[in-house]
Design an enzyme around this catalytic site. Sequence first.
Site, PDB file in Angstrom:
ATOM      1  CD  GLU A 173       0.619  -4.244  -1.301  1.00 19.22           C
ATOM      2  OE1 GLU A 173       0.823  -5.910  -1.279  1.00 19.22           O
ATOM      3  OE2 GLU A 173       2.046  -3.925  -1.300  1.00 19.22           O
ATOM      4  CD  GLU A 292       2.778  -3.692   3.223  1.00 16.18           C
ATOM      5  OE1 GLU A 292       3.896  -3.846   2.225  1.00 16.18           O
ATOM      6  OE2 GLU A 292       1.771  -3.105   3.256  1.00 16.18           O
TER       7      GLU A 292
HETATM    8  O1  AHR Z   1       4.784  -6.467   3.296  1.00 13.86           O
HETATM    9  C1  AHR Z   1       4.685  -7.953   3.444  1.00 13.86           C
HETATM   10  C2  AHR Z   1       3.360  -8.040   2.203  1.00 13.86           C
HETATM   11  O2  AHR Z   1       4.250  -6.840   0.981  1.00 13.86           O
HETATM   12  C3  AHR Z   1       2.412  -7.598   2.588  1.00 13.86           C
HETATM   13  O3  AHR Z   1       1.550  -8.003   3.719  1.00 13.86           O
HETATM   14  C4  AHR Z   1       1.974  -6.800   1.575  1.00 13.86           C
HETATM   15  O4  AHR Z   1       0.819  -5.586   2.555  1.00 13.86           O
HETATM   16  C5  AHR Z   1       3.310  -6.290   0.981  1.00 13.86           C
HETATM   17  O5  AHR Z   1       2.807  -7.161  -0.626  1.00 13.86           O
END
Ligand code: AHR
Length: 498
Positions: A173, A292
């Site tokens: 990210e 994610e």
């Molecule tokens: O999954 C929780 C968080 O969400 C992770 O660390 C990050 O990559 C995202 O913003």
Amino acid sequence: MHKAYLTIDPAFRVAPVRRRTFGTFVEHLGRCVYTGIHEPGHPTADEDGFRGDVLELTRELGVTTVRYPGGNFVSGYRWEDGVGPVAERPARLDLAWHSTEPNTVGTDEFMRWAAKAGVEPMMAVNLGTRGIQEALDLLEYCNIPSGTRLSDMRVKNGAPDPYGIRMWCLGNEMDGPWQTGHKTAREYGRLAAETARAMRMVDPGLELVACGSSGSAMPTFGAWEAEVLAETYDLVDFISCHAYYEEKDGDLGSFLACSTDMEHFIASVVATADHVGAKLKSRKKINLSFDEWNIWYLSRFQSQEPPRDWPVAPPLLEDHYHLADAVAFGGLLITLLRNSDRVTAACLAQLVNVIAPIVTEPGGRAWRQTTFHPFAQAARHAAGDVLRTEISSPLYDTAEFGEVPLLHAVATHSEETGEIAVFAVNRSLDQPLELTLGTRAFPGARVAEATTLCGPDVYARNTADDPGRVTPRPNPDVQDGRVVLPPVSWNVIRLTTA
Ligand code: AHR
């Protein structure tokens, strides 16, 4: 009663079911690692301190890949802190989660756990506070058999065989201003390209993931992907996507349709990647690593005060999911499967305690959240090819996405076993949906099993004392290729064609 129709035909194939669709994520965050996968002294702990109950549930969940060690955590992580004698490892501040990282678990412990769980590791390198050299060092430590300083160090640390990790994330990210070492698209694109180029000098066969946007609502969404891929197109295999959803302002109808947003997100990133490819006159296709995704009550988390001190493994992001969450979650899983031609890897964020399908009590019990079930059933029964299913369904109106079909579904077909699996969600808040399965292309097809995850209370949850409250049960309403899907339900219908 509402009626819907689903045509299933092996002639309309999207792609093979990608085993990596069933990945998850273990981050050094809250209690995911400590008192999650690792808790020496727990009654079920093994000789390495891994909780046996969590390992068992991980296997039952059907997890194939696990991303590690972050997440936001990785952007400040020094991997060297987590290897060698545990007593000599330093404790460090973790800026991402305002915690203290004791480094009791590091690369070697995670790889031991991954081997026990039978999962493929997906390793992330720190491109926030670090760069090319440290990524190369970790690659050498992990994948070179021996005979160099870092590979010999791994051997000395008790791992004689190289880990052979194939899939690597180039940071996390990096578009997010919250990220330690946050960068512009150009800064990140250049760094990712040069890191990828150097890593490929060590091993051209690696599969590399460039960071896409941390969400489709980011102001730079689209432009970020285009600029990053312009720098990295020939050097990476994947662009990442991240998306989290929650029920907002009691609008359950929109929430149950959140996969509509994910569908649009995927189409946008595919279009952007293909546009860059066209400009470069490249025949190569960049695939999506949706590494994610989940239901996450992010607004609740953001309204909380961050810890003032620096605790070790504090309870963070511990969402307790209800039935409606599991149905929305199942819809997201259906969307990932429907897009298996371009989404060839995905990670449910995360595995245990932190927005997770598995919950543990420190020193005590572990149980399955409601979201455990759609994931486990899809991981177990999706096999062979994903089929392009033709859906005819009544629509309903949502505040967020306009008119949306009540039925969301996908089917897979295994030529090997002859089995068809249909995964279907009824988004209606109050009406059952009679689903007719059009299986003319499969003479002799018959329903062998139909289960449904539903209930009178859409906000019912599983707890340590009542872990089976929300669980799939046989669907009693099945007749001649017609299955009635209860309101707000996740359903699995298995057909044999032999
Ligand atoms: O999954 C929780 C968080 O969400 C992770 O660390 C990050 O990559 C995202 O913003």
